[in-house]
Design a protein around this motif. Sequence first.
Motif, PDB file in Angstrom:
ATOM      1  N   CYS A  15     -34.356 -56.101   6.194  1.00 50.61           N
ATOM      2  CA  CYS A  15     -35.520 -56.186   7.065  1.00 50.61           C
ATOM      3  C   CYS A  15     -36.075 -54.780   7.256  1.00 50.61           C
ATOM      4  O   CYS A  15     -35.320 -53.836   7.494  1.00 50.61           O
ATOM      5  N   GLU A  16     -37.360 -54.619   7.154  1.00 52.32           N
ATOM      6  CA  GLU A  16     -38.017 -53.317   7.295  1.00 52.32           C
ATOM      7  C   GLU A  16     -37.820 -52.721   8.694  1.00 52.32           C
ATOM      8  O   GLU A  16     -37.817 -51.510   8.852  1.00 52.32           O
ATOM      9  N   VAL A  17     -37.603 -53.554   9.707  1.00 56.16           N
ATOM     10  CA  VAL A  17     -37.496 -53.084  11.089  1.00 56.16           C
ATOM     11  C   VAL A  17     -36.045 -52.900  11.513  1.00 56.16           C
ATOM     12  O   VAL A  17     -35.625 -51.817  11.894  1.00 56.16           O
ATOM     13  N   CYS A  18     -35.251 -53.952  11.444  1.00 52.75           N
ATOM     14  CA  CYS A  18     -33.890 -53.893  11.987  1.00 52.75           C
ATOM     15  C   CYS A  18     -32.831 -53.646  10.914  1.00 52.75           C
ATOM     16  O   CYS A  18     -31.661 -53.474  11.243  1.00 52.75           O
ATOM     17  N   PRO A  23     -31.293 -63.238   2.997  1.00 57.83           N
ATOM     18  CA  PRO A  23     -31.615 -63.757   1.667  1.00 57.83           C
ATOM     19  C   PRO A  23     -33.111 -63.558   1.383  1.00 57.83           C
ATOM     20  O   PRO A  23     -33.951 -63.808   2.249  1.00 57.83           O
ATOM     21  N   GLN A  24     -33.433 -63.091   0.201  1.00 55.74           N
ATOM     22  CA  GLN A  24     -34.828 -62.844  -0.152  1.00 55.74           C
ATOM     23  C   GLN A  24     -35.669 -64.107  -0.012  1.00 55.74           C
ATOM     24  O   GLN A  24     -36.821 -64.053   0.404  1.00 55.74           O
ATOM     25  N   SER A  25     -35.075 -65.264  -0.272  1.00 52.08           N
ATOM     26  CA  SER A  25     -35.818 -66.522  -0.190  1.00 52.08           C
ATOM     27  C   SER A  25     -36.232 -66.875   1.242  1.00 52.08           C
ATOM     28  O   SER A  25     -37.136 -67.672   1.448  1.00 52.08           O
ATOM     29  N   GLU A  26     -35.563 -66.279   2.247  1.00 50.04           N
ATOM     30  CA  GLU A  26     -35.878 -66.585   3.637  1.00 50.04           C
ATOM     31  C   GLU A  26     -36.674 -65.484   4.325  1.00 50.04           C
ATOM     32  O   GLU A  26     -37.030 -65.612   5.490  1.00 50.04           O
ATOM     33  N   ALA A  27     -36.945 -64.401   3.619  1.00 49.07           N
ATOM     34  CA  ALA A  27     -37.633 -63.264   4.226  1.00 49.07           C
ATOM     35  C   ALA A  27     -39.134 -63.512   4.315  1.00 49.07           C
ATOM     36  O   ALA A  27     -39.725 -64.169   3.468  1.00 49.07           O
ATOM     37  N   VAL A  28     -39.724 -62.962   5.382  1.00 51.68           N
ATOM     38  CA  VAL A  28     -41.183 -62.926   5.498  1.00 51.68           C
ATOM     39  C   VAL A  28     -41.592 -61.697   4.702  1.00 51.68           C
ATOM     40  O   VAL A  28     -41.065 -60.614   4.926  1.00 51.68           O
ATOM     41  N   ASN A  29     -42.512 -61.837   3.748  1.00 51.30           N
ATOM     42  CA  ASN A  29     -42.818 -60.696   2.900  1.00 51.30           C
ATOM     43  C   ASN A  29     -44.311 -60.494   2.657  1.00 51.30           C
ATOM     44  O   ASN A  29     -44.832 -60.884   1.631  1.00 51.30           O
ATOM     45  N   PRO A  30     -44.985 -59.828   3.605  1.00 54.21           N
ATOM     46  CA  PRO A  30     -46.386 -59.502   3.354  1.00 54.21           C
ATOM     47  C   PRO A  30     -46.477 -58.481   2.227  1.00 54.21           C
ATOM     48  O   PRO A  30     -45.751 -57.498   2.219  1.00 54.21           O
ATOM     49  N   TYR A  35     -46.558 -52.256  -2.917  1.00 52.91           N
ATOM     50  CA  TYR A  35     -45.211 -52.461  -2.399  1.00 52.91           C
ATOM     51  C   TYR A  35     -45.103 -53.804  -1.680  1.00 52.91           C
ATOM     52  O   TYR A  35     -46.093 -54.426  -1.353  1.00 52.91           O
ATOM     53  N   VAL A  36     -43.873 -54.201  -1.431  1.00 57.15           N
ATOM     54  CA  VAL A  36     -43.580 -55.429  -0.682  1.00 57.15           C
ATOM     55  C   VAL A  36     -42.629 -55.051   0.449  1.00 57.15           C
ATOM     56  O   VAL A  36     -41.670 -54.324   0.243  1.00 57.15           O
ATOM     57  N   LEU A  37     -42.909 -55.518   1.634  1.00 58.82           N
ATOM     58  CA  LEU A  37     -42.030 -55.303   2.780  1.00 58.82           C
ATOM     59  C   LEU A  37     -41.379 -56.625   3.140  1.00 58.82           C
ATOM     60  O   LEU A  37     -42.006 -57.674   3.048  1.00 58.82           O
ATOM     61  N   PHE A  38     -40.126 -56.575   3.574  1.00 57.82           N
ATOM     62  CA  PHE A  38     -39.411 -57.781   3.967  1.00 57.82           C
ATOM     63  C   PHE A  38     -39.054 -57.696   5.445  1.00 57.82           C
ATOM     64  O   PHE A  38     -38.696 -56.642   5.952  1.00 57.82           O
ATOM     65  N   PHE A  39     -39.152 -58.835   6.128  1.00 61.24           N
ATOM     66  CA  PHE A  39     -38.819 -58.925   7.541  1.00 61.24           C
ATOM     67  C   PHE A  39     -37.929 -60.135   7.753  1.00 61.24           C
ATOM     68  O   PHE A  39     -38.136 -61.175   7.132  1.00 61.24           O
ATOM     69  N   CYS A  40     -36.967 -60.015   8.672  1.00 60.83           N
ATOM     70  CA  CYS A  40     -36.034 -61.121   8.902  1.00 60.83           C
ATOM     71  C   CYS A  40     -36.693 -62.258   9.669  1.00 60.83           C
ATOM     72  O   CYS A  40     -36.179 -63.375   9.668  1.00 60.83           O
ATOM     73  N   TYR A  45     -41.554 -58.693  12.195  1.00 59.66           N
ATOM     74  CA  TYR A  45     -42.863 -58.461  11.580  1.00 59.66           C
ATOM     75  C   TYR A  45     -43.882 -58.060  12.642  1.00 59.66           C
ATOM     76  O   TYR A  45     -44.643 -57.101  12.449  1.00 59.66           O
ATOM     77  N   SER A  46     -43.890 -58.729  13.782  1.00 57.92           N
ATOM     78  CA  SER A  46     -44.822 -58.405  14.866  1.00 57.92           C
ATOM     79  C   SER A  46     -44.567 -56.995  15.389  1.00 57.92           C
ATOM     80  O   SER A  46     -45.511 -56.237  15.632  1.00 57.92           O
ATOM     81  N   ARG A  47     -43.302 -56.659  15.554  1.00 57.56           N
ATOM     82  CA  ARG A  47     -42.949 -55.315  16.019  1.00 57.56           C
ATOM     83  C   ARG A  47     -43.443 -54.252  15.048  1.00 57.56           C
ATOM     84  O   ARG A  47     -44.015 -53.233  15.446  1.00 57.56           O
TER      85      ARG A  47
END
Length: 62
Positions: A15-18, A23-30, A35-40, A45-47
């Motif tokens: 996760c980019e924040v914490c 799992p990549q399949s469950e990550a939020v990824n804007p 580049y690609v960022l992943f969030f749990c 993501y909001s933070r």
Amino acid sequence: MDKLTRPIDEPQVKCEVCLKEIPQSEAVNPEAQDYVLFFCGVDCYSRWNEEAARQKAGGKRS
């Protein structure tokens, strides 16, 4: 009750924040252009989004 199992070889991302590994399949990824960022989840993501807006406006990082 049976436990749900996941494949062991499923790709993990941080996760980019914490920095929690998820799992990549469950990550939020804007995606951006380069580049690609992943969030749990939506909370991290909001933070991240709020922090990016503050930095863009010239505010200090919290």
